[in-house]
Structures are given as C-alpha cells and as structure tokens.
Design a protein around this motif. Sequence first.
Motif, mmCIF file in Angstrom:
data_model
loop_
_atom_site.group_PDB
_atom_site.id
_atom_site.type_symbol
_atom_site.label_atom_id
_atom_site.label_comp_id
_atom_site.label_asym_id
_atom_site.label_seq_id
_atom_site.Cartn_x
_atom_site.Cartn_y
_atom_site.Cartn_z
ATOM 1 N N ALA A 70 0.804 -2.840 3.330
ATOM 2 C CA ALA A 70 0.425 -1.554 3.948
ATOM 3 C C ALA A 70 1.522 -0.512 3.772
ATOM 4 N N ILE A 71 1.103 0.703 3.547
ATOM 5 C CA ILE A 71 2.038 1.846 3.486
ATOM 6 C C ILE A 71 1.534 2.874 4.488
ATOM 7 N N ARG A 72 2.407 3.295 5.404
ATOM 8 C CA ARG A 72 2.003 4.274 6.427
ATOM 9 C C ARG A 72 2.558 5.655 6.061
ATOM 10 N N GLU A 73 1.670 6.613 6.157
ATOM 11 C CA GLU A 73 2.054 7.998 5.865
ATOM 12 C C GLU A 73 2.118 8.747 7.199
ATOM 13 N N SER A 74 3.243 9.348 7.504
ATOM 14 C CA SER A 74 3.404 10.078 8.774
ATOM 15 C C SER A 74 3.635 11.558 8.487
ATOM 16 N N ILE A 75 2.851 12.392 9.151
ATOM 17 C CA ILE A 75 3.016 13.843 8.991
ATOM 18 C C ILE A 75 3.530 14.400 10.320
ATOM 19 N N SER A 76 4.692 14.971 10.271
ATOM 20 C CA SER A 76 5.288 15.509 11.507
ATOM 21 C C SER A 76 4.770 16.935 11.760
ATOM 22 N N SER A 89 6.406 17.973 7.388
ATOM 23 C CA SER A 89 7.087 17.034 6.480
ATOM 24 C C SER A 89 6.389 15.668 6.519
ATOM 25 N N ILE A 90 6.349 15.054 5.365
ATOM 26 C CA ILE A 90 5.655 13.762 5.248
ATOM 27 C C ILE A 90 6.680 12.669 4.976
ATOM 28 N N SER A 91 6.528 11.575 5.683
ATOM 29 C CA SER A 91 7.405 10.426 5.441
ATOM 30 C C SER A 91 6.544 9.168 5.278
ATOM 31 N N TYR A 92 7.078 8.231 4.532
ATOM 32 C CA TYR A 92 6.344 6.989 4.260
ATOM 33 C C TYR A 92 7.171 5.795 4.726
ATOM 34 N N THR A 93 6.495 4.848 5.312
ATOM 35 C CA THR A 93 7.129 3.557 5.607
ATOM 36 C C THR A 93 6.210 2.451 5.098
ATOM 37 N N GLN A 94 6.824 1.424 4.624
ATOM 38 C CA GLN A 94 5.996 0.333 4.091
ATOM 39 C C GLN A 94 6.323 -0.986 4.771
ATOM 40 N N ASP A 95 5.320 -1.852 4.801
ATOM 41 C CA ASP A 95 5.513 -3.178 5.377
ATOM 42 C C ASP A 95 6.451 -3.986 4.492
ATOM 43 N N GLN A 128 -5.065 -8.964 4.884
ATOM 44 C CA GLN A 128 -3.781 -8.306 5.119
ATOM 45 C C GLN A 128 -3.923 -7.214 6.168
ATOM 46 N N ALA A 129 -5.022 -6.472 6.094
ATOM 47 C CA ALA A 129 -5.259 -5.405 7.075
ATOM 48 C C ALA A 129 -5.427 -5.994 8.469
ATOM 49 N N ASN A 130 -6.157 -7.117 8.564
ATOM 50 C CA ASN A 130 -6.344 -7.787 9.862
ATOM 51 C C ASN A 130 -5.007 -8.245 10.424
ATOM 52 N N ALA A 131 -4.206 -8.871 9.552
ATOM 53 C CA ALA A 131 -2.902 -9.362 9.990
ATOM 54 C C ALA A 131 -2.036 -8.200 10.467
ATOM 55 N N HIS A 132 -2.144 -7.067 9.760
ATOM 56 C CA HIS A 132 -1.343 -5.895 10.106
ATOM 57 C C HIS A 132 -1.781 -5.311 11.452
#
Lengths: 181, 97
Positions: free
Chosen positions: A64-70, A74-80, B90-94
């Motif tokens: 998963a990659i999360r996209e955050s918009i403040s 500004s956009i920031s990304y965090t990934q699992d 994976q989505a479920n686990a997340h």
Amino acid sequence: MPLRTIRSPRIPLEQPARETDKASLGDLIREVALSIADAQKGLDASSAEMVRELAETRVEVVSAIRESISSDGSISYTQDKPRSVSLLEIGVMPTFYQFAQTVVEIQMDLKVVETESEKGTKSQNKRMFLQADTAGIRFERKLNRDVSVCSKVKATLVPVPMPLRIEPVRTTTDADAGNGG
Amino acid sequence: MQNDIYKRFGARVSFARGVEGLFLVVSSTGDPEPRVRVFGGQIVMRLNKTKILARLELAKALELLKEPGIRKVGGVHLDVERYKRFLASQANAHNHL
C-alpha cells in the motif's frame, strides 16, 4: 562437435544398435505411443520444475502507498513496509503444454504371420499376428528413388491451464482478530 | 546457435509468429539481460541478479535456452484473478492494522 540435446534420449545415440527388418505391429504402435507419452512427460516435468523455480523466487512487494494532501496543498507519500512474497503467490504461473494432435504416418508392409514349430509344422497352439515390415519399403525407395515413400510425424503443441491439484490454496485470515484489535 | 537437425531430415518446424510470450529467464553465470536483449527480448521485471521476467517470441526463447550460461527459459503467464486475490488479501491485512 556433439549435438547439444535439451534432455537425454531414452536410448543413447552412442549405443550400438542393429536395424531389424520386421516387428510386431502391436509393438510398433506401442513404441510410437510411448515416444509421444515420453515427450509429454518431459514437457510436464519441465513445467513442474518451473513451479518450484517460481515458488523459490521471492520479490519485495509494497502492498500500500498512502497519499496525504495537507491544507497548504502539499502532497506527501508514505508506503507500507515491503513484504517478501514468491512469484507463485502473486499469480505468476508456469505455462503447461500439451500435444493437442499428433499424426504419425509410417510407410510399411503388413503381413499376417503364424507361429510354427522348429520342424516347420504348425504347432497346436498356433498363433497368428500382424507383422510390420519396413525393409521392402526402404528397398523400393532406394531402388526407385521415390522420396514420397517416407514416414511423417506432425505434432501440434498448445498451452493448457496449470493443473488445479498442484496449485496451492490461498486462505486469508485476520491475525489480529483474536487479540481484540 | 539454432539447432538445425530437423533440416537434415527435411522436416518443417513452425511457430505462431507475431505473438510474444512471458518467460522466466534464469542465468547460471550472471545478469541474463544482455543475452535477452540480443534475442530481441524486452525486460518486464528484474527479480534478482540472475533471474528476470522477459517478453520474447517462442522461437527466440528456444534459441536463448541453448546459450551457454542460460540455465532455464520457461514460459509463464500472469494469473490476473490470483493477482487480484493477492491484492485483496493485502488490502484486508492493511485495514486490520
């Protein structure tokens, strides 16, 4: 220079062999069928080996990659954290091949023969059977230079789905469910 | 080098052309990418130092198999349903984290 073969032949090419001028028709057909079955077995073994190769090859997958918009845009990304999985797990499957059609044309003479005793008399338990003879055909080809008198093999290979029985069953459970999480 | 033993017997061998397949290429000596490119292949995914997934024509893949240092060239395909199930798991686990 010796020929490079993908797999060893059933009978080594170096092994001395004597040509026989006749054979039982049943044995001849059985040998042809066994040769095709042996080739199919080789194809299946190769695909099964590929299953093992895919199961042993692991890759890192980011689930998963999360996209955050403040509020300022500004956009920031965090990934699992990357997770190691096998190629088989993510759906990369080997291709299995099958002989969809095999046509074997063999030019031969057929003879009906019966067993006889050493004295030349027909035995009590006489048995008749069909005998295939290719020597006459070969002689005719040599004598008349007729190249149409030849044997032919036509094989068609098609890809088929992987057998279901060797496909591992995937079940997904919630590991945190028992922890009250 | 292509084995031409079938020509000596006057046989014809034909492959359906124009359609490329996905192959797992495994090298026993190092990076197989240069050899795959020589045979007109496209790299789809680099798995590690000796294994790659590449798109190749079947005839080229069989030629590549005869190259020294190439241990295996095997046809593979992506089971999209299975891939979707993997993504769903994976989505479920997340979501449970």
